[in-house]
Design a protein around this motif. Structure first.
Motif, PDB file in Angstrom:
ATOM      1  N   GLN A  86       0.837  -1.210   0.000  1.00  0.00           N
ATOM      2  CA  GLN A  86       0.000   0.000   0.000  1.00  0.00           C
ATOM      3  C   GLN A  86       0.870   1.258   0.000  1.00  0.00           C
ATOM      4  OE1 GLN A  86      -3.646   0.132   0.127  1.00  0.00           O
ATOM      5  NE2 GLN A  86      -3.293  -1.935  -0.588  1.00  0.00           N
ATOM      6  N   SER A  87       1.944   1.254  -0.770  1.00  0.00           N
ATOM      7  CA  SER A  87       2.942   2.318  -0.747  1.00  0.00           C
ATOM      8  C   SER A  87       2.864   3.192  -1.998  1.00  0.00           C
ATOM      9  CB  SER A  87       4.343   1.700  -0.656  1.00  0.00           C
ATOM     10  OG  SER A  87       5.338   2.657  -0.895  1.00  0.00           O
ATOM     11  N   PRO A  88       3.140   4.499  -1.862  1.00  0.00           N
ATOM     12  CA  PRO A  88       3.184   5.369  -3.032  1.00  0.00           C
ATOM     13  C   PRO A  88       4.496   5.263  -3.811  1.00  0.00           C
ATOM     14  CG  PRO A  88       3.571   6.659  -1.061  1.00  0.00           C
ATOM     15  CD  PRO A  88       3.258   5.259  -0.610  1.00  0.00           C
ATOM     16  N   VAL A  89       5.481   4.512  -3.277  1.00  0.00           N
ATOM     17  CA  VAL A  89       6.789   4.432  -3.940  1.00  0.00           C
ATOM     18  C   VAL A  89       7.308   3.003  -4.117  1.00  0.00           C
ATOM     19  CG1 VAL A  89       7.498   6.748  -3.233  1.00  0.00           C
ATOM     20  CG2 VAL A  89       8.006   4.804  -1.750  1.00  0.00           C
ATOM     21  N   TYR A  90       6.505   2.002  -3.787  1.00  0.00           N
ATOM     22  CA  TYR A  90       6.956   0.616  -3.896  1.00  0.00           C
ATOM     23  C   TYR A  90       5.739  -0.281  -4.065  1.00  0.00           C
ATOM     24  CZ  TYR A  90       9.136  -3.853  -2.712  1.00  0.00           C
ATOM     25  OH  TYR A  90       9.581  -5.138  -2.747  1.00  0.00           O
ATOM     26  N   PHE A  91       5.901  -1.330  -4.884  1.00  0.00           N
ATOM     27  CA  PHE A  91       4.815  -2.306  -4.987  1.00  0.00           C
ATOM     28  C   PHE A  91       5.370  -3.715  -4.891  1.00  0.00           C
ATOM     29  CE2 PHE A  91       6.246  -2.569  -9.354  1.00  0.00           C
ATOM     30  CZ  PHE A  91       5.923  -3.853  -9.762  1.00  0.00           C
ATOM     31  N   GLU A  92       4.527  -4.580  -4.373  1.00  0.00           N
ATOM     32  CA  GLU A  92       4.796  -6.015  -4.391  1.00  0.00           C
ATOM     33  C   GLU A  92       3.448  -6.709  -4.471  1.00  0.00           C
ATOM     34  OE1 GLU A  92       6.738  -9.294  -1.430  1.00  0.00           O
ATOM     35  OE2 GLU A  92       7.878  -7.428  -1.745  1.00  0.00           O
ATOM     36  N   PHE A  93       3.340  -7.656  -5.400  1.00  0.00           N
ATOM     37  CA  PHE A  93       2.096  -8.386  -5.579  1.00  0.00           C
ATOM     38  C   PHE A  93       1.791  -9.256  -4.375  1.00  0.00           C
ATOM     39  CE2 PHE A  93       3.334  -8.586 -10.315  1.00  0.00           C
ATOM     40  CZ  PHE A  93       2.657  -7.423 -10.601  1.00  0.00           C
ATOM     41  N   ALA A  94       0.505  -9.470  -4.128  1.00  0.00           N
ATOM     42  CA  ALA A  94       0.085 -10.488  -3.170  1.00  0.00           C
ATOM     43  C   ALA A  94       0.402 -11.837  -3.815  1.00  0.00           C
ATOM     44  CB  ALA A  94      -1.409 -10.359  -2.889  1.00  0.00           C
ATOM     45  N   PRO A  95       1.247 -12.647  -3.182  1.00  0.00           N
ATOM     46  CA  PRO A  95       1.695 -13.899  -3.815  1.00  0.00           C
ATOM     47  C   PRO A  95       0.548 -14.825  -4.226  1.00  0.00           C
ATOM     48  CG  PRO A  95       2.939 -13.481  -1.806  1.00  0.00           C
ATOM     49  CD  PRO A  95       1.854 -12.444  -1.871  1.00  0.00           C
ATOM     50  N   GLU A  96      -0.476 -14.911  -3.390  1.00  0.00           N
ATOM     51  CA  GLU A  96      -1.590 -15.800  -3.724  1.00  0.00           C
ATOM     52  C   GLU A  96      -2.360 -15.303  -4.946  1.00  0.00           C
ATOM     53  OE1 GLU A  96      -3.158 -12.801  -0.734  1.00  0.00           O
ATOM     54  OE2 GLU A  96      -1.308 -13.943  -0.987  1.00  0.00           O
ATOM     55  N   GLU A  97      -2.435 -13.983  -5.139  1.00  0.00           N
ATOM     56  CA  GLU A  97      -3.104 -13.437  -6.324  1.00  0.00           C
ATOM     57  C   GLU A  97      -2.272 -13.688  -7.582  1.00  0.00           C
ATOM     58  OE1 GLU A  97      -4.216  -9.346  -5.826  1.00  0.00           O
ATOM     59  OE2 GLU A  97      -5.489  -9.777  -4.103  1.00  0.00           O
TER      60      GLU A  97
END
Length: 152
Positions: free
Chosen positions: A55-66
């Motif tokens: 939930q960051s304005p400068v970083y993303f990481e996918f939800a692994p299960e999705e």
């Protein structure tokens, strides 16, 4: 080497913008669906939004299960990743570059990377710069030509 390029369908473009405008304050992210029509020509037909677990304005990481569910639902159709830069930053960050190299070179996954630059306070009809990248094992980080198809 063939000219590397990306064709983005109007449907995919609209799906990406819809996702970004539903979460304008964080890096919205998801998968690009389509096909590689010839060597180094990606045709993006659709997009699948995934949750940014930070939930960051400068970083993303996918939800692994999705991500796993998408890989099972769209076999052989995932050709890349998109994310937004809500701050308006108009190039790949160092984190982006590291991830591109890891996936494209180390893992040998031929995904492209689209970055849509904000800010996103305006209406979804506002034009936003879209950056397209691929990290080639020999040539390094490549900025790709991107064409938007104007028909569905």
């Amino acid at each position: 080497m063939a000219r590397q390029r990306v064709t983005l369908s109007l449907q995919a473009y609209q799906e990406i913008l819809t996702d970004i405008y539903t979460r304008p304050q964080i890096e919205a992210c998801g998968l690009l669906l389509g096909r590689i029509e010839q060597e180094k020509h990606w045709h993006v037909c659709g997009a699948k939004a995934l949750r940014n677990i930070f939930q960051s304005p400068v970083y993303f990481e996918f939800a692994p299960e999705e991500l796993l569910e998408a890989e099972l639902t769209y076999p052989e159709q995932i050709i890349g990743v998109y994310h937004s830069h809500p701050t308006g930053y108009r190039k790949a960050s160092q984190t982006d570059r590291t991830n591109m190299q890891r996936v494209n070179v180390e893992q040998q996954i031929p995904w492209i990377w689209l970055i849509v630059c904000g800010p996103f306070e305006q209406s979804p009809t506002t034009q936003h710069p879209i950056l397209a990248y691929y990290h080639d094992a020999h040539a390094g980080l490549q900025h790709l030509s991107l064409t938007l198809e104007h028909h569905l």
